[in-house]
Scaffold this motif. Structure first.
Motif, PDB file in Angstrom:
ATOM      1  N   PHE A  67      45.141  35.606  41.769  1.00 40.40           N
ATOM      2  CA  PHE A  67      45.139  35.494  39.934  1.00 40.40           C
ATOM      3  C   PHE A  67      45.342  33.709  40.039  1.00 40.40           C
ATOM      4  O   PHE A  67      46.030  33.101  38.882  1.00 40.40           O
ATOM      5  CB  PHE A  67      46.325  35.936  39.578  1.00 40.40           C
ATOM      6  CG  PHE A  67      45.997  36.843  39.453  1.00 40.40           C
ATOM      7  CD1 PHE A  67      46.050  38.204  38.472  1.00 40.40           C
ATOM      8  CD2 PHE A  67      47.690  38.186  40.626  1.00 40.40           C
ATOM      9  CE1 PHE A  67      45.928  39.350  38.534  1.00 40.40           C
ATOM     10  CE2 PHE A  67      46.794  39.451  40.646  1.00 40.40           C
ATOM     11  CZ  PHE A  67      46.272  40.213  39.386  1.00 40.40           C
ATOM     12  N   GLU A  68      43.774  32.954  40.370  1.00 40.65           N
ATOM     13  CA  GLU A  68      43.598  31.963  39.735  1.00 40.65           C
ATOM     14  C   GLU A  68      42.544  31.742  40.272  1.00 40.65           C
ATOM     15  O   GLU A  68      41.613  31.806  41.017  1.00 40.65           O
ATOM     16  CB  GLU A  68      44.748  30.841  40.277  1.00 40.65           C
ATOM     17  CG  GLU A  68      44.588  30.626  41.748  1.00 40.65           C
ATOM     18  CD  GLU A  68      45.178  29.894  42.542  1.00 40.65           C
ATOM     19  OE1 GLU A  68      45.506  28.496  42.772  1.00 40.65           O
ATOM     20  OE2 GLU A  68      45.879  29.968  43.944  1.00 40.65           O
ATOM     21  N   GLU A  69      41.423  30.449  39.926  1.00 42.85           N
ATOM     22  CA  GLU A  69      40.200  30.056  39.658  1.00 42.85           C
ATOM     23  C   GLU A  69      40.382  29.430  40.906  1.00 42.85           C
ATOM     24  O   GLU A  69      40.948  27.767  40.608  1.00 42.85           O
ATOM     25  CB  GLU A  69      39.875  29.769  39.285  1.00 42.85           C
ATOM     26  CG  GLU A  69      39.459  30.745  37.840  1.00 42.85           C
ATOM     27  CD  GLU A  69      38.778  29.991  36.325  1.00 42.85           C
ATOM     28  OE1 GLU A  69      38.320  29.335  36.522  1.00 42.85           O
ATOM     29  OE2 GLU A  69      38.744  31.151  35.435  1.00 42.85           O
ATOM     30  N   THR A  70      40.466  29.665  42.378  1.00 48.93           N
ATOM     31  CA  THR A  70      40.322  28.580  43.402  1.00 48.93           C
ATOM     32  C   THR A  70      39.465  27.480  43.270  1.00 48.93           C
ATOM     33  O   THR A  70      39.705  26.564  44.384  1.00 48.93           O
ATOM     34  CB  THR A  70      40.210  29.325  45.249  1.00 48.93           C
ATOM     35  OG1 THR A  70      38.980  29.927  44.951  1.00 48.93           O
ATOM     36  CG2 THR A  70      40.914  30.940  44.844  1.00 48.93           C
ATOM     37  N   ILE A 124      37.077  41.987  33.989  1.00 44.60           N
ATOM     38  CA  ILE A 124      37.098  42.601  35.362  1.00 44.60           C
ATOM     39  C   ILE A 124      37.714  42.476  36.800  1.00 44.60           C
ATOM     40  O   ILE A 124      38.125  43.039  37.107  1.00 44.60           O
ATOM     41  CB  ILE A 124      35.259  42.453  35.233  1.00 44.60           C
ATOM     42  CG1 ILE A 124      34.982  44.346  36.565  1.00 44.60           C
ATOM     43  CG2 ILE A 124      34.656  41.275  36.461  1.00 44.60           C
ATOM     44  CD1 ILE A 124      35.180  44.855  36.246  1.00 44.60           C
ATOM     45  N   ALA A 125      38.010  40.988  36.700  1.00 46.31           N
ATOM     46  CA  ALA A 125      38.838  40.735  38.026  1.00 46.31           C
ATOM     47  C   ALA A 125      40.227  41.206  38.074  1.00 46.31           C
ATOM     48  O   ALA A 125      41.022  42.086  38.823  1.00 46.31           O
ATOM     49  CB  ALA A 125      38.866  39.238  38.233  1.00 46.31           C
ATOM     50  N   THR A 126      41.122  41.362  37.033  1.00 45.48           N
ATOM     51  CA  THR A 126      41.749  41.499  36.200  1.00 45.48           C
ATOM     52  C   THR A 126      41.996  43.198  36.734  1.00 45.48           C
ATOM     53  O   THR A 126      42.670  43.831  36.938  1.00 45.48           O
ATOM     54  CB  THR A 126      42.227  41.735  34.887  1.00 45.48           C
ATOM     55  OG1 THR A 126      42.364  40.218  34.660  1.00 45.48           O
ATOM     56  CG2 THR A 126      44.369  42.284  34.624  1.00 45.48           C
ATOM     57  N   LEU A 160      38.518  39.826  46.728  1.00 49.41           N
ATOM     58  CA  LEU A 160      38.005  39.875  46.257  1.00 49.41           C
ATOM     59  C   LEU A 160      38.576  38.018  44.985  1.00 49.41           C
ATOM     60  O   LEU A 160      39.852  37.507  45.499  1.00 49.41           O
ATOM     61  CB  LEU A 160      38.389  40.257  44.133  1.00 49.41           C
ATOM     62  CG  LEU A 160      37.960  41.869  45.382  1.00 49.41           C
ATOM     63  CD1 LEU A 160      37.837  43.025  43.330  1.00 49.41           C
ATOM     64  CD2 LEU A 160      36.427  42.247  45.303  1.00 49.41           C
ATOM     65  N   GLU A 161      37.244  37.534  44.724  1.00 48.18           N
ATOM     66  CA  GLU A 161      38.882  35.824  44.120  1.00 48.18           C
ATOM     67  C   GLU A 161      36.921  36.118  43.069  1.00 48.18           C
ATOM     68  O   GLU A 161      35.721  35.859  42.720  1.00 48.18           O
ATOM     69  CB  GLU A 161      37.737  35.245  45.103  1.00 48.18           C
ATOM     70  CG  GLU A 161      38.323  33.603  44.957  1.00 48.18           C
ATOM     71  CD  GLU A 161      37.384  33.169  43.903  1.00 48.18           C
ATOM     72  OE1 GLU A 161      37.648  31.397  43.788  1.00 48.18           O
ATOM     73  OE2 GLU A 161      36.149  32.972  43.581  1.00 48.18           O
ATOM     74  N   LYS A 162      37.837  35.246  42.313  1.00 49.26           N
ATOM     75  CA  LYS A 162      37.012  34.853  40.816  1.00 49.26           C
ATOM     76  C   LYS A 162      37.149  33.297  40.605  1.00 49.26           C
ATOM     77  O   LYS A 162      38.252  32.518  40.057  1.00 49.26           O
ATOM     78  CB  LYS A 162      37.976  35.583  39.535  1.00 49.26           C
ATOM     79  CG  LYS A 162      37.406  35.882  37.894  1.00 49.26           C
ATOM     80  CD  LYS A 162      37.352  35.190  36.880  1.00 49.26           C
ATOM     81  CE  LYS A 162      39.043  34.629  36.943  1.00 49.26           C
ATOM     82  NZ  LYS A 162      38.821  33.501  35.696  1.00 49.26           N
ATOM     83  N   THR A 163      36.682  32.893  40.357  1.00 43.94           N
ATOM     84  CA  THR A 163      35.983  31.944  39.392  1.00 43.94           C
ATOM     85  C   THR A 163      34.835  31.465  38.934  1.00 43.94           C
ATOM     86  O   THR A 163      33.565  31.520  40.209  1.00 43.94           O
ATOM     87  CB  THR A 163      36.005  31.043  41.000  1.00 43.94           C
ATOM     88  OG1 THR A 163      37.808  30.608  41.755  1.00 43.94           O
ATOM     89  CG2 THR A 163      35.405  29.109  40.690  1.00 43.94           C
ATOM     90  N   PRO A 164      34.558  31.682  37.905  1.00 45.77           N
ATOM     91  CA  PRO A 164      32.932  31.423  37.056  1.00 45.77           C
ATOM     92  C   PRO A 164      32.415  30.417  37.439  1.00 45.77           C
ATOM     93  O   PRO A 164      31.012  30.983  37.429  1.00 45.77           O
ATOM     94  CB  PRO A 164      33.623  31.103  35.673  1.00 45.77           C
ATOM     95  CG  PRO A 164      34.730  31.923  35.555  1.00 45.77           C
ATOM     96  CD  PRO A 164      35.241  31.724  36.563  1.00 45.77           C
ATOM     97  N   ARG A 165      32.838  29.142  38.020  1.00 45.48           N
ATOM     98  CA  ARG A 165      32.029  28.359  38.294  1.00 45.48           C
ATOM     99  C   ARG A 165      30.905  28.354  40.018  1.00 45.48           C
ATOM    100  O   ARG A 165      30.141  27.717  39.766  1.00 45.48           O
ATOM    101  CB  ARG A 165      32.635  26.765  38.069  1.00 45.48           C
ATOM    102  CG  ARG A 165      33.029  26.763  36.935  1.00 45.48           C
ATOM    103  CD  ARG A 165      33.091  24.587  37.258  1.00 45.48           C
ATOM    104  NE  ARG A 165      33.946  24.677  37.498  1.00 45.48           N
ATOM    105  CZ  ARG A 165      33.302  23.772  39.207  1.00 45.48           C
ATOM    106  NH1 ARG A 165      32.453  22.595  38.858  1.00 45.48           N
ATOM    107  NH2 ARG A 165      34.542  23.288  40.099  1.00 45.48           N
TER     108      ARG A 165
END
Length: 238
Positions: free
Chosen positions: A43-46, A29-31, A76-81
């Protein structure tokens, strides 16, 4: 100077975070959302909100400046944790919104086990992370959706997410894969990185049902009859 900086930061009208259990569709979904003309997404998990608060704010401010410099109004930012830091993000980023995908625990645990090599660890992670997701159900700043619904009806699901984030929906978002992006470049497992990049840079990947050949009987029982059962039921998988 402060007001000027604040004014520039106010050019970001929506600050969103994609989080939840890994291998539940967060990268997908982030992509997709990153292909929107108004969106800036690194395009990284910060993992930025696991840092000391002043450092977290400093690094997040750099993301905002990058978004503004790129002429984008939505960051938007994507980091599952970051599912473990939702309340902290709320305190540090007023007005933040959270997009949280969930996925059938059987498929998620099967996928995580293939990566991590430990079924027990994978099961514990699915239960822990999704317990936190479920606790956010009903929060006005949170949208929870199922990976399986995205596979079944991508247009309706993506439009719902766009509406939540204040984005216009366009059919071109379904063509996100025509502009491949590279995730996981720093991953310690090159084969895993290559596979994940391949998966998210193709039309929506249907990963349903892999548990039928990959999941061990003990983990299956934990999800259908044991401690994972309440979550499976809550999200409509049982």
């Amino acid at each position: 100077m402060l007001c000027r900086r604040q004014g520039r930061c106010d050019l970001i009208r929506c600050k969103g975070f994609v989080c939840g259990c890994g291998h539940s569709g967060t990268t997908l979904i982030a992509t997709i959302l990153a292909s929107h003309a108004d969106v800036f997404l690194p395009f990284e998990e910060t993992n930025v909100f696991f840092k000391w608060a002043p450092l977290a704010l400093y690094r997040y401010s750099k993301l905002k400046r990058a978004a503004i410099g790129a002429g984008k109004s939505v960051l938007l930012e994507k980091t599952p944790r970051h599912i473990r830091r939702v309340d902290r993000i709320r305190r540090l980023v007023p007005g933040a919104k959270f997009v949280m995908p969930v996925r059938d625990g059987r498929d998620t645990v099967a996928s995580l086990t293939r990566r991590l090599g430990g079924a027990t660890e994978s099961l514990d992670r699915w239960i822990s992370d999704n317990t936190m997701v479920l606790a956010e159900r009903g929060s006005k700043d949170v949208l929870i959706y199922r990976y399986e619904d995205l596979v079944d009806d991508p247009e309706a699901t993506i439009e719902k997410i766009c509406t939540f984030l204040g984005l216009s929906f366009d059919q071109s978002l379904l063509d996100y894969h025509r502009n491949p992006q590279r995730w996981f470049t720093l991953d310690a497992q090159p084969q895993h990185a290559a596979l994940r990049n391949q998966q998210v840079n193709q039309p929506i990947y249907d990963g349903r049902g892999r548990w039928k050949t990959e999941l061990g009987q003990q983990e299956l029982m934990e999800l259908t009859e044991g401690r994972g059962k309440p979550l499976m039921q809550a999200f409509g998988y049982l």
